[in-house]
Design a protein around this motif. Structure first.
Motif, PDB file in Angstrom:
ATOM      1  N   SER A 138      -6.865 -24.282  -0.197  1.00  0.00           N
ATOM      2  CA  SER A 138      -6.035 -24.770   0.936  1.00  0.00           C
ATOM      3  C   SER A 138      -6.540 -24.204   2.251  1.00  0.00           C
ATOM      4  O   SER A 138      -5.932 -23.320   2.857  1.00  0.00           O
ATOM      5  N   THR A 139      -7.664 -24.725   2.669  1.00  0.00           N
ATOM      6  CA  THR A 139      -8.256 -24.260   3.932  1.00  0.00           C
ATOM      7  C   THR A 139      -8.193 -25.305   5.036  1.00  0.00           C
ATOM      8  O   THR A 139      -8.755 -25.102   6.109  1.00  0.00           O
TER       9      THR A 139
ATOM     10  N   GLY B 147      14.172 -19.993  14.101  1.00  0.00           N
ATOM     11  CA  GLY B 147      15.275 -20.247  13.184  1.00  0.00           C
ATOM     12  C   GLY B 147      14.907 -21.119  12.001  1.00  0.00           C
ATOM     13  O   GLY B 147      15.695 -21.219  11.044  1.00  0.00           O
ATOM     14  N   GLU B 148      13.773 -21.772  12.054  1.00  0.00           N
ATOM     15  CA  GLU B 148      13.363 -22.631  10.949  1.00  0.00           C
ATOM     16  C   GLU B 148      12.589 -21.837   9.889  1.00  0.00           C
ATOM     17  O   GLU B 148      12.408 -20.625   9.999  1.00  0.00           O
ATOM     18  N   LYS B 149      12.133 -22.564   8.857  1.00  0.00           N
ATOM     19  CA  LYS B 149      11.330 -21.975   7.777  1.00  0.00           C
ATOM     20  C   LYS B 149       9.918 -22.541   7.856  1.00  0.00           C
ATOM     21  O   LYS B 149       9.715 -23.707   8.191  1.00  0.00           O
ATOM     22  N   VAL B 150       8.922 -21.699   7.551  1.00  0.00           N
ATOM     23  CA  VAL B 150       7.534 -22.136   7.557  1.00  0.00           C
ATOM     24  C   VAL B 150       6.906 -21.791   6.200  1.00  0.00           C
ATOM     25  O   VAL B 150       7.244 -20.766   5.585  1.00  0.00           O
ATOM     26  N   THR B 151       6.009 -22.651   5.760  1.00  0.00           N
ATOM     27  CA  THR B 151       5.271 -22.435   4.512  1.00  0.00           C
ATOM     28  C   THR B 151       3.801 -22.221   4.840  1.00  0.00           C
ATOM     29  O   THR B 151       3.161 -23.094   5.459  1.00  0.00           O
ATOM     30  N   LEU B 152       3.275 -21.074   4.439  1.00  0.00           N
ATOM     31  CA  LEU B 152       1.854 -20.765   4.658  1.00  0.00           C
ATOM     32  C   LEU B 152       1.122 -20.921   3.326  1.00  0.00           C
ATOM     33  O   LEU B 152       1.336 -20.145   2.384  1.00  0.00           O
ATOM     34  N   PRO B 153       0.234 -21.953   3.216  1.00  0.00           N
ATOM     35  CA  PRO B 153      -0.419 -22.242   1.919  1.00  0.00           C
ATOM     36  C   PRO B 153      -1.578 -21.278   1.616  1.00  0.00           C
ATOM     37  O   PRO B 153      -2.303 -20.864   2.528  1.00  0.00           O
ATOM     38  N   CYS B 154      -1.723 -20.989   0.324  1.00  0.00           N
ATOM     39  CA  CYS B 154      -2.866 -20.182  -0.130  1.00  0.00           C
ATOM     40  C   CYS B 154      -3.038 -20.403  -1.650  1.00  0.00           C
ATOM     41  O   CYS B 154      -2.536 -19.631  -2.474  1.00  0.00           O
ATOM     42  N   THR B 155      -3.725 -21.499  -1.994  1.00  0.00           N
ATOM     43  CA  THR B 155      -4.020 -21.804  -3.407  1.00  0.00           C
ATOM     44  C   THR B 155      -5.488 -21.468  -3.686  1.00  0.00           C
ATOM     45  O   THR B 155      -6.336 -21.619  -2.798  1.00  0.00           O
ATOM     46  N   PHE B 156      -5.770 -21.047  -4.909  1.00  0.00           N
ATOM     47  CA  PHE B 156      -7.125 -20.553  -5.204  1.00  0.00           C
ATOM     48  C   PHE B 156      -7.473 -20.817  -6.682  1.00  0.00           C
ATOM     49  O   PHE B 156      -6.595 -21.134  -7.500  1.00  0.00           O
ATOM     50  N   THR B 157      -8.772 -20.666  -6.976  1.00  0.00           N
ATOM     51  CA  THR B 157      -9.306 -20.761  -8.355  1.00  0.00           C
ATOM     52  C   THR B 157     -10.230 -19.576  -8.600  1.00  0.00           C
ATOM     53  O   THR B 157     -10.755 -18.969  -7.658  1.00  0.00           O
ATOM     54  N   PHE B 158     -10.448 -19.263  -9.900  1.00  0.00           N
ATOM     55  CA  PHE B 158     -11.307 -18.142 -10.272  1.00  0.00           C
ATOM     56  C   PHE B 158     -12.645 -18.650 -10.833  1.00  0.00           C
ATOM     57  O   PHE B 158     -12.755 -19.779 -11.300  1.00  0.00           O
ATOM     58  N   GLY B 159     -13.612 -17.775 -10.780  1.00  0.00           N
ATOM     59  CA  GLY B 159     -14.908 -18.039 -11.405  1.00  0.00           C
ATOM     60  C   GLY B 159     -14.981 -17.361 -12.768  1.00  0.00           C
ATOM     61  O   GLY B 159     -14.190 -16.464 -13.071  1.00  0.00           O
ATOM     62  N   PRO B 160     -15.959 -17.758 -13.586  1.00  0.00           N
ATOM     63  CA  PRO B 160     -16.073 -17.169 -14.936  1.00  0.00           C
ATOM     64  C   PRO B 160     -16.371 -15.680 -14.908  1.00  0.00           C
ATOM     65  O   PRO B 160     -16.011 -14.959 -15.833  1.00  0.00           O
ATOM     66  N   GLN B 161     -17.004 -15.196 -13.835  1.00  0.00           N
ATOM     67  CA  GLN B 161     -17.333 -13.781 -13.772  1.00  0.00           C
ATOM     68  C   GLN B 161     -16.204 -12.920 -13.217  1.00  0.00           C
ATOM     69  O   GLN B 161     -16.297 -11.696 -13.224  1.00  0.00           O
TER      70      GLN B 161
ATOM     71  N   LYS C  23      -8.172 -11.180  -4.166  1.00  0.00           N
ATOM     72  CA  LYS C  23      -9.205 -10.290  -4.686  1.00  0.00           C
ATOM     73  C   LYS C  23      -9.109 -10.220  -6.205  1.00  0.00           C
ATOM     74  O   LYS C  23      -8.073  -9.863  -6.742  1.00  0.00           O
ATOM     75  N   LYS C  24     -10.208 -10.639  -6.849  1.00  0.00           N
ATOM     76  CA  LYS C  24     -10.331 -10.496  -8.319  1.00  0.00           C
ATOM     77  C   LYS C  24     -11.774 -10.105  -8.597  1.00  0.00           C
ATOM     78  O   LYS C  24     -12.682 -10.943  -8.577  1.00  0.00           O
ATOM     79  N   PRO C  25     -11.997  -8.805  -8.748  1.00  0.00           N
ATOM     80  CA  PRO C  25     -13.378  -8.312  -8.843  1.00  0.00           C
ATOM     81  C   PRO C  25     -14.202  -9.101  -9.860  1.00  0.00           C
ATOM     82  O   PRO C  25     -13.674  -9.502 -10.922  1.00  0.00           O
ATOM     83  N   PRO C  26     -15.392  -9.375  -9.466  1.00  0.00           N
ATOM     84  CA  PRO C  26     -16.055  -8.882  -8.252  1.00  0.00           C
ATOM     85  C   PRO C  26     -15.908  -9.774  -7.026  1.00  0.00           C
ATOM     86  O   PRO C  26     -16.560  -9.536  -6.020  1.00  0.00           O
ATOM     87  N   SER C  27     -15.043 -10.812  -7.072  1.00  0.00           N
ATOM     88  CA  SER C  27     -14.945 -11.778  -5.974  1.00  0.00           C
ATOM     89  C   SER C  27     -13.778 -11.442  -5.047  1.00  0.00           C
ATOM     90  O   SER C  27     -12.729 -10.952  -5.492  1.00  0.00           O
ATOM     91  N   VAL C  28     -13.958 -11.763  -3.767  1.00  0.00           N
ATOM     92  CA  VAL C  28     -12.915 -11.609  -2.742  1.00  0.00           C
ATOM     93  C   VAL C  28     -13.031 -12.771  -1.771  1.00  0.00           C
ATOM     94  O   VAL C  28     -14.128 -13.100  -1.296  1.00  0.00           O
ATOM     95  N   GLN C  29     -11.884 -13.401  -1.483  1.00  0.00           N
ATOM     96  CA  GLN C  29     -11.857 -14.510  -0.519  1.00  0.00           C
ATOM     97  C   GLN C  29     -10.654 -14.335   0.427  1.00  0.00           C
ATOM     98  O   GLN C  29      -9.600 -13.827   0.016  1.00  0.00           O
ATOM     99  N   THR C  30     -10.797 -14.782   1.680  1.00  0.00           N
ATOM    100  CA  THR C  30      -9.719 -14.706   2.684  1.00  0.00           C
ATOM    101  C   THR C  30      -9.549 -16.053   3.371  1.00  0.00           C
ATOM    102  O   THR C  30     -10.504 -16.852   3.446  1.00  0.00           O
ATOM    103  N   HIS C  31      -8.338 -16.259   3.880  1.00  0.00           N
ATOM    104  CA  HIS C  31      -8.041 -17.486   4.639  1.00  0.00           C
ATOM    105  C   HIS C  31      -7.014 -17.133   5.718  1.00  0.00           C
ATOM    106  O   HIS C  31      -6.021 -16.445   5.445  1.00  0.00           O
ATOM    107  N   ARG C  32      -7.237 -17.598   6.961  1.00  0.00           N
ATOM    108  CA  ARG C  32      -6.376 -17.264   8.097  1.00  0.00           C
ATOM    109  C   ARG C  32      -5.659 -18.506   8.635  1.00  0.00           C
ATOM    110  O   ARG C  32      -6.247 -19.595   8.693  1.00  0.00           O
ATOM    111  N   ILE C  33      -4.420 -18.280   9.055  1.00  0.00           N
ATOM    112  CA  ILE C  33      -3.588 -19.349   9.625  1.00  0.00           C
ATOM    113  C   ILE C  33      -2.923 -18.814  10.893  1.00  0.00           C
ATOM    114  O   ILE C  33      -2.329 -17.729  10.871  1.00  0.00           O
TER     115      ILE C  33
END
Length: 366
Positions: free
Chosen positions: A28-29, A39-53, A123-133
């Motif tokens: 979700s980039t 006063g309202e509500k906001v949804t900040l998306p952050c969906t991800f997938t893992f690699g085999p390693q 973060k799921k070693p050895p991988s790390v990913q970030t996303h900014r909103i």
């Protein structure tokens, strides 16, 4: 032909890079900027997938990036959720089990201070990913007021004012006439930035209901007013009345001051007279005592005279009170002495004895 050791090393690096690219991936980039109202509500998306390693423990962390620090908002680590941070009670994961690949969060009851850049780090070693909103929290226009500035008379210039007491910039103002979508007369000048509607040379055709709408990126608010353009009133009569009223007020003020000064002078005079006691000045002579002395002396003189000598005195007017001139002692001739008559002779002459009252030094009868 055998490959050189350098070529084999290059192929190994490329394969290793390819394997790394198959690690944690945030899907979700596509949404990087969100604007919401306070006063309202906001949804900040952050969906991800893992690699085999990616075989390490999963760590999901949301932070609010500040110029000199990072403030933690919510965390998931070791199958536990930690949310006792900056937004305690107002933030939560949408999925109760973020390990399934969904680290999306909801922020409730937004505040203007929540504006900033939020970062989702997976973060799921050895991988790390970030996303900014980038989140922007705005205050929608509220407490919008409409009013007229100027005289609502035919031929004058006036301004319809519209202002929201609360609301984040940029606020735009839009005026319309009536309850529908009726356009404004072409002669009216509207300013969408300040909310002013200028009416020049007003006439009765401008009378009616005007509605102002204030809006920004997150909301809108309205207010209305009734414009009633009337014929001019008698200004000369109003001015004359004001002048007369002012003069009457000045006269009343002058009269009040005069009365106060007069009262003050009277009190001062009474005080001076009350304390002004003179012991060295004798009281004035009594005119009544002087008159009585004069009448008594005349009677004694008459009693000493003979009837033949009464003719001249009979004509004297004794009903008149003598003036102050009788109080003066008679001027006597140095050589003249009145004749002395014995008492027996006075009786033979018909004189009547009269008792002469005594007098004090100041002339009063004792």
């Amino acid at each position: 032909m055998e490959s050189s050791p350098l070529l084999r090393l290059l192929w190994t690096l490329l394969l290793f890079r390819a394997d790394l690219s198959k690690g944690v991936t945030i899907a979700s980039t596509d949404q990087t900027m969100i604007t919401k109202a306070q006063g309202e509500k906001v949804t900040l998306p952050c969906t991800f997938t893992f690699g085999p390693q990616d075989t390490g423990s999963l760590d999901i962390e949301w932070v609010l990036l500040q110029p000199n620090e990072e403030q933690t908002v919510i965390m998931y680590n070791g199958d536990r959720i930690y949310d006792k941070y900056k937004m305690d009670g107002r933030v939560e994961f949408v999925n109760p089990n973020p390990a399934s690949g969904d680290g999306t969060i909801d922020i409730l009851n937004l505040k203007a201070s929540d504006t900033g850049t939020y970062q989702c780090k997976v973060k799921k070693p050895p991988s790390v990913q970030t996303h900014r909103i980038q989140l922007t929290v705005l205050v929608k226009p509220t407490n919008t007021k409409c009013y007229v500035e100027g005289s609502q008379e035919i031929g004058t210039d006036l301004t319809l004012k519209c202002k929201s007491l609360e609301g984040s910039p940029i606020i735009s103002y839009y005026w319309k006439k009536g309850t529908g979508t009726e356009d404004l007369p072409a002669t009216l000048i509207s300013n969408s930035d300040t909310g002013d509607l200028l009416v020049k040379n007003a006439s009765q055709i401008y009378s009616g209901t005007y509605i102002c709408t204030a809006s920004n990126r997150v909301g809108a608010d309205e207010c209305s007013l009734e414009l009633n353009v009337t014929p001019p009133i008698n200004r000369a009569g109003r001015i004359a009345g004001a002048i007369i009223g002012t003069l009457l007020g000045l006269l009343l003020l002058a009269f009040f001051i005069f009365c106060c000064l007069k009262k003050q002078r009277e009190k001062k005079y009474e005080k001076e007279v009350h304390h002004d006691i003179r012991e060295d000045v004798p009281p004035p002579k009594s005119r009544a005592s002087t008159a009585r002395s004069y009448i008594g002396s005349n009677r004694s003189s008459l009693g000493s005279m003979s009837p033949s000598n009464m003719d001249g005195y009979a004509k004297t007017q004794y009903n008149k009170v003598p003036s102050e001139e009788f109080e003066r002692p008679p001027v006597q001739t140095p050589n003249f002495q009145p004749p002395k008559v014995a008492a027996p002779n006075l009786s033979r002459m018909g004189a009547i004895p009269v008792m002469i009252p005594a007098q004090s030094k100041d002339g009063s009868i004792v």
